[in-house]
Design a protein around this motif. Structure first.
Motif, PDB file in Angstrom:
ATOM      1  N   LEU A 186      -7.445  12.044   0.905  1.00 13.15           N
ATOM      2  CA  LEU A 186      -8.054  10.936   1.294  1.00 13.15           C
ATOM      3  C   LEU A 186      -8.180   9.940   0.041  1.00 13.15           C
ATOM      4  O   LEU A 186      -7.813   8.332   0.733  1.00 13.15           O
ATOM      5  CB  LEU A 186      -9.844  11.496   0.883  1.00 13.15           C
ATOM      6  N   ILE A 187      -7.902   9.695  -1.463  1.00 13.50           N
ATOM      7  CA  ILE A 187      -7.660   9.311  -1.909  1.00 13.50           C
ATOM      8  C   ILE A 187      -5.996   8.438  -0.883  1.00 13.50           C
ATOM      9  O   ILE A 187      -6.452   7.469  -1.466  1.00 13.50           O
ATOM     10  CB  ILE A 187      -7.250   9.447  -3.323  1.00 13.50           C
ATOM     11  N   GLU A 188      -5.020   8.832  -0.717  1.00 16.88           N
ATOM     12  CA  GLU A 188      -4.190   8.561  -0.234  1.00 16.88           C
ATOM     13  C   GLU A 188      -4.336   7.129   1.181  1.00 16.88           C
ATOM     14  O   GLU A 188      -3.707   6.283   1.158  1.00 16.88           O
ATOM     15  CB  GLU A 188      -3.283   9.175   0.254  1.00 16.88           C
ATOM     16  N   LEU A 189      -5.683   7.848   1.918  1.00 14.36           N
ATOM     17  CA  LEU A 189      -5.730   7.154   2.674  1.00 14.36           C
ATOM     18  C   LEU A 189      -6.733   5.417   2.396  1.00 14.36           C
ATOM     19  O   LEU A 189      -6.401   4.685   2.790  1.00 14.36           O
ATOM     20  CB  LEU A 189      -6.637   8.323   3.711  1.00 14.36           C
ATOM     21  N   LEU A 190      -7.248   5.544   1.584  1.00 14.85           N
ATOM     22  CA  LEU A 190      -7.875   4.677   1.181  1.00 14.85           C
ATOM     23  C   LEU A 190      -7.323   4.409  -0.379  1.00 14.85           C
ATOM     24  O   LEU A 190      -7.170   2.579   0.595  1.00 14.85           O
ATOM     25  CB  LEU A 190      -9.238   5.398  -0.225  1.00 14.85           C
ATOM     26  N   VAL A 191      -6.096   3.927  -0.989  1.00 16.88           N
ATOM     27  CA  VAL A 191      -5.154   3.206  -0.847  1.00 16.88           C
ATOM     28  C   VAL A 191      -4.591   2.222   0.151  1.00 16.88           C
ATOM     29  O   VAL A 191      -4.531   1.345  -0.387  1.00 16.88           O
ATOM     30  CB  VAL A 191      -4.567   4.164  -1.961  1.00 16.88           C
ATOM     31  N   ALA A 192      -4.431   3.072   1.436  1.00 12.94           N
ATOM     32  CA  ALA A 192      -3.351   2.910   2.459  1.00 12.94           C
ATOM     33  C   ALA A 192      -4.608   1.674   3.167  1.00 12.94           C
ATOM     34  O   ALA A 192      -3.786   0.497   3.416  1.00 12.94           O
ATOM     35  CB  ALA A 192      -2.842   3.918   3.228  1.00 12.94           C
ATOM     36  N   SER A 193      -4.982   1.852   3.067  1.00 11.99           N
ATOM     37  CA  SER A 193      -6.533   1.247   3.755  1.00 11.99           C
ATOM     38  C   SER A 193      -6.352  -0.055   3.206  1.00 11.99           C
ATOM     39  O   SER A 193      -7.152  -0.651   3.335  1.00 11.99           O
ATOM     40  CB  SER A 193      -7.663   1.936   4.180  1.00 11.99           C
TER      41      SER A 193
END
Length: 122
Positions: A8-15
């Protein structure tokens, strides 16, 4: 490191990176559109000033004219200018003085006043 999927953290950073890129792109497009519109308006004002100057030149020598049109509109009334065109006799020579001024009706103005001056002699 877990290789089963994206956290989830990787998705938030990419977003967040994607959102920042989209905001910068939208700002650039908006600035470009505004600059293009202002250039179009300035071009229309220059065309108006040039055509009025040519109209004054077409008059015969010694003809005095004073045109003041506070709401000269082009582009189906979407863009309006203040227009002043004057042809008068020069008291110091045998020439006529030609003067055209076009200014913006918007406040604040989108361009500086356009002032054209010339002489018409025999």
């Amino acid at each position: 490191m877990n290789k089963r999927g994206v956290t989830l953290i990787e998705l938030l950073v990419a977003s967040v990176f994607l959102l920042v890129a989209l905001i910068i792109l939208a700002w650039g497009l908006s600035s470009s559109l505004k600059a293009s519109t202002n250039n179009y308006i300035l071009n229309q004002a220059n065309i108006l000033a040039d055509s009025q100057m040519e109209s004054l030149r077409a008059l015969s020598l010694g003809t005095s004219v004073n045109i003041q049109n506070p709401n000269y509109c082009v582009n189906n009334g979407k863009i309006c200018f203040n227009l002043t065109a004057v042809r008068s006799k020069d008291p110091n020579s045998s020439c006529d003085i030609l003067s055209v001024t076009v200014s913006d009706t918007k406040s604040p103005p989108r361009f500086k006043d356009i002032n054209l001056q010339s002489e018409a002699c025999q």
